[in-house]
Design an enzyme around this catalytic site. Structure first.
Site, mmCIF file in Angstrom:
data_model
loop_
_atom_site.group_PDB
_atom_site.id
_atom_site.type_symbol
_atom_site.label_atom_id
_atom_site.label_comp_id
_atom_site.label_asym_id
_atom_site.label_seq_id
_atom_site.Cartn_x
_atom_site.Cartn_y
_atom_site.Cartn_z
ATOM 1 N N ASP A 430 31.205 10.331 -64.225
ATOM 2 C CA ASP A 430 30.321 11.482 -64.004
ATOM 3 C C ASP A 430 30.784 12.264 -62.771
ATOM 4 O O ASP A 430 31.623 11.793 -61.997
ATOM 5 C CB ASP A 430 28.890 10.964 -63.796
ATOM 6 C CG ASP A 430 27.831 12.030 -64.002
ATOM 7 O OD1 ASP A 430 28.171 13.139 -64.431
ATOM 8 O OD2 ASP A 430 26.655 11.740 -63.721
ATOM 9 N N GLU A 433 33.797 17.224 -62.131
ATOM 10 C CA GLU A 433 34.258 18.608 -62.298
ATOM 11 C C GLU A 433 35.285 19.032 -61.230
ATOM 12 O O GLU A 433 36.139 19.872 -61.595
ATOM 13 C CB GLU A 433 33.050 19.563 -62.271
ATOM 14 C CG GLU A 433 32.126 19.450 -63.464
ATOM 15 C CD GLU A 433 31.286 18.172 -63.441
ATOM 16 O OE1 GLU A 433 30.960 17.679 -64.530
ATOM 17 O OE2 GLU A 433 30.993 17.676 -62.342
ATOM 18 N N ASP A 507 23.880 17.254 -68.668
ATOM 19 C CA ASP A 507 22.436 17.258 -68.378
ATOM 20 C C ASP A 507 21.705 18.342 -69.165
ATOM 21 O O ASP A 507 21.468 19.450 -68.676
ATOM 22 C CB ASP A 507 22.216 17.443 -66.880
ATOM 23 C CG ASP A 507 22.841 16.312 -66.073
ATOM 24 O OD1 ASP A 507 23.164 15.272 -66.669
ATOM 25 O OD2 ASP A 507 23.028 16.488 -64.855
#
Length: 842
Positions: A430, A433, A507
């Site tokens: 997670d 990015e 999300d």
């Protein structure tokens, strides 16, 4: 009342945070497209070298390469192009083909140099005056043209082009995107971004896969992969020319052209260079439960206990960031989880696998060994002054390893041993990015990266930061585990991620819009190469409710990867959270998921061989049925493989009603209602009133489907038969892939692949079962097969390999019987031998 106030406050705070982020993050990451451009200009000179054409233009250089008989690569630059194309997505196959170049009537034409031509062969024409490139078939049918030649920013590093088509096309693909399946008229930015949570209009999101697939209503298709990992913009217009504008901030402009001619062939061609998914362990196709966060240990055990006591199938519980010691990767909070190895072992005995989250941010703490080793080895990302780049994420002040450095990737991969040693079976990556707790929401542009020895800044590395992290993780876990499969899934990536990892959409929101957009999102992700994708069932942000969760599970059990996940501060949304009636309905559909696992596992196996996804738009399987291109069906129905059609309920029931009415289009042909076995004629729209416990589900006539038992975890299926359900038609077909479900022995041929074919002559049915692979019998079953044919007729004889079976005697190993109430002929065969022929006479 307090719950209502809490929910209201949750929505208000979520709304305010989103409004702030929607303003600030784009502002901090904004790029300005140049006003002034210089096109390639006319052709000055040209030559060929084997499968490459090198063209010098007035204002730049053009290179066109024949990668394979159905894939071409085009590169363009202001300056001379280096012969090596460094891609974070593609691996080009070796080629012995040559290009044949011809100059005629103001054009340079290129085609594959071969003796035998076919109608689908491609001819490339380059205009000598302006260097525009046209892709067409040898019969002069134009696939794709350039309205404006490739151009470069006069005072910048930007590149651009504008492509058109002679026919109206549906532009699909482009990976993880909100909105409808077709992207005509939608501007898309490719810059991996954590949007905090996303709704129907958020763009960009976590992933960048600039792969365009253009489909025409005659069923033909082609694809373009814009292989530039820098900040990019794609603008498909909603006009008659199917115009596509492409802009990229830096680097040589590069794209691959996939010639099709069908959607399935385009998917195969994409995967031939971008790779396919490592086959996951079979248990991954089961049901997964997660929340931010389950802790302490007793809470995890309680969740598992509830699943087993309530007889709701589940194979994995996921642990979010709170299992760590102060959010330090590769550690455990000893107060919350004093003995993780014993906990994982105990849960494993009850059929649960544990997956844990891992983030890229390493806490600044000299006592934290992973951080200290990273600094000691000089593996961290740095600023231009060579100081460590320090930002804030979950642990507070943190550094990022530079995953674009091969040495860092090897080091990072070795860290997973500490988690394997306590029994962890999979990893959820997670925040890669990378996401930061700053208004920019990611690293500064001038942060330096190794870029596999070439050097670069974060503008260069940003979109492949998550990709390089997943390369490191995949290489590390495979080295550590050898012959055993390990499941990975990631939030952020670039095109080609399927070579290393599955992914999920991040999300999402707990609302009906969140549910509705999952179909087009997952379809498009699958089409560009990601077959194993997931959505947080029930939604991550905001509060779920009984009706929404029920409808979400009815759809979600057909997602390639099934996980219920929700955020801290939201209401619980485990299957039992909204009362017994909701729990009962959800249990029913999770049980259906487990029955379908042999079929889904077979589709997953086929996806790793071909790149064809599990979830498919109707027009992929019915390209000549014009109604399947209707936008209404594109976004509300889909196929699972080529045999199941799912038409879920995507809207809330009117107050006071327990059902929702919807239109359903069944493509041309014959279909069975899965629940009633009613035979329906396709090619028309039907209407259904669907109660809260119902899901419209249809099976294509002639399907032979493999089914499994209802078990609490996938590995328990070994104690049960393989079930084969046949939905009769004049001709019938199906298959099933079986292996041990855990190791890589299948790579050496240790599997069984069964193919089923049948003919119904009304007075008799003939079934032939053939087998490939080195494994004997029916792996992962009790080596018996139960064949169910939905047919009310009562046979006079049933022969298996010319031996007559007795009827209605289940004391025998092999027998047959008819259940007239359910309208099914059951044939039971223990220890079957293949090839096997079954002759049923009426």
């Amino acid at each position: 009342m307090s719950t209502d106030k809490f929910a209201f406050g949750n929505r208000i705070s979520h709304f305010l945070v989103k409004r702030l982020m929607n303003f600030v993050v784009p502002l901090k990451n904004r790029r300005r497209i140049p006003w002034q451009w210089v096109s390639l200009g006319g052709i000055s000179s040209f030559k060929t070298e084997k499968n490459v054409a090198l063209i010098e233009c007035v204002n730049g250089y053009l290179e066109i390469k024949l990668v394979s008989p159905t894939i071409w690569r085009v590169r363009a630059s202001k300056s001379k192009i280096t012969r090596e194309h460094k891609s974070w997505a593609t691996t080009e196959p070796p080629s012995s083909m040559n290009i044949k170049l011809k100059q005629e009537r103001g054009y340079i034409t290129l085609k594959a140099d071969k003796n035998i031509s076919s109608k689908n062969d491609i001819l490339i024409k380059i205009n000598e005056i302006d260097s525009t490139v046209t892709f067409q078939k040898i019969n002069d049918e134009i696939l794709n043209d350039e309205e404006k030649a490739i151009s470069f920013g006069r005072y910048s590093s930007w590149s651009s082009m504008r492509k058109v088509s002679p026919e109206k096309e549906i532009h699909i693909g482009f990976g993880e995107r909100t909105g409808k399946l077709a992207k005509n008229g939608k501007k898309m930015i490719f810059w991996n971004t954590d949007p905090t949570s996303f709704g129907k209009n958020d763009d960009p999101l976590y992933q960048s896969e600039p792969i365009q697939i253009s489909v025409r209503k005659d069923g033909s298709a082609y694809g373009i992969f814009y292989d530039n990992h820098h900040y990019s913009i794609i603008k498909p217009k909603n006009d008659r020319k199917s115009t596509i504008e492409y802009f990229t901030e830096s680097g040589p402009l590069c794209y691959y052209f996939f010639t099709g001619p069908t959607l399935k062939e385009v998917c195969k061609q994409i995967s031939s260079i971008n790779g396919t998914l490592p086959l996951p362990p079979k248990w991954v196709l089961g049901h997964h439960q997660c929340r931010w966060s389950y802790y302490p240990e007793e809470k995890v055990r309680d969740i598992a206990r509830n699943f087993r006591e309530r007889n709701i199938p589940c194979d994995s519980v996921h642990l979010d960031i709170d299992y760590m010691d102060g959010f330090r990767c590769f550690t455990w909070d000893k107060d919350r989880f004093p003995d993780p190895k014993k906990m994982i072992s105990d849960l494993g005995e009850d059929g649960f696998k544990i997956i844990v989250i891992t983030d890229p941010g390493l806490k600044v703490d000299q006592e934290y060994k992973v951080f200290a080793d990273c600094i000691k080895n000089d593996y961290q990302c740095k600023l231009p002054n060579q100081n460590s780049y320090v930002t804030r994420v979950w642990p507070g002040k943190s550094i990022f390893p530079d995953f674009t450095n091969p040495d860092v990737r090897e080091w990072w991969g070795s860290q997973f041993k500490t988690l394997f040693d306590v029994g962890v079976e999979g990893f959820w990556i997670d925040m890669n990015e990378p996401s930061t707790f700053t208004f920019k929401r990611t690293a500064l542009d001038d942060v330096e990266h190794n870029m596999d020895g070439r050097g670069g800044d974060h503008q260069d590395a940003h979109n492949i930061f998550g990709q390089s992290m997943m390369i490191a993780t995949r290489e590390g876990v495979d080295k550590l585990r050898g012959n055993k499969r390990t499941f990975l899934f990631t939030r952020s990536c670039y095109a080609g991620i399927q070579r290393y990892s599955a992914s999920w959409t991040g999300d999402n929101n707990s609302n009906w819009v969140g549910l509705q957009q999952t179909i087009p999102m997952l379809l498009n992700m699958g089409l560009v190469g990601q077959p194993l994708v997931a959505v947080d069932i029930g939604g991550f942000s905001l509060n779920c409710n009984a009706e929404l969760l029920t409808r979400w599970y009815q759809l979600g059990i057909f997602y390639p990867f099934v996980r219920n996940h929700s955020a801290k501060g939201t209401v619980p949304q485990e299957p039992w959270s909204f009362g017994e009636e909701t729990e009962k309905i959800i249990r029913k559909y999770i049980e259906l998921r487990y029955q379908l696992i042999p079929y889904l596992y077979t589709l997953t196996w086929e996806a790793i061989l071909t790149g064809i996804p599990l979830m498919r738009p109707l027009f992929m399987e019915f390209p000549s049925d014009i109604e399947t291109y209707n936008e209404k069906w594109q976004n509300t129905e889909f196929l699972v493989g080529d045999k199941l059609l799912v038409a879920p309920i995507l809207v809330k029931a009117v107050k006071g009603k327990n059902s929702v009415s919807r239109d359903i289009y069944l493509p041309k042909g014959k279909w069975y209602d899965y629940w009633t076995k009613e035979l329906l004629v396709g090619g028309k729209i039907i209407q259904r009133d669907v109660d809260i416990d119902q899901l419209p589900l249809f099976v294509k006539a002639g399907s032979i489907l493999p089914f499994g038992p209802i078990v609490q975890s996938v590995e328990k299926a070994i104690d049960y038969p393989l079930f084969i359900e046949i939905f009769p038609d004049e001709e019938m077909i199906g298959n099933v892939y079986l292996d041990d479900g855990l190791t890589k022995a299948f790579e050496q041929g240790e599997y069984s692949f069964l193919t089923f074919q049948g003919i119904d002559k009304r007075k008799s049915i003939s079934l032939d079962f053939s087998k490939k692979g080195n494994l004997q019998g029916l792996p992962s079953t009790n080596n018996s097969i139960h064949i169910g044919i939905y047919d009310n007729r009562i046979p006079s004889t049933v022969l298996v390999n010319d031996k007559k079976l007795k009827s209605n005697d289940n004391s025998l190993e092999n027998y047959w019987e008819v259940n007239t109430k359910e309208g099914i002929l059951l044939i039971v065969i223990k220890n079957p031998e293949f090839p096997m022929n079954i002759e049923i006479t009426y």
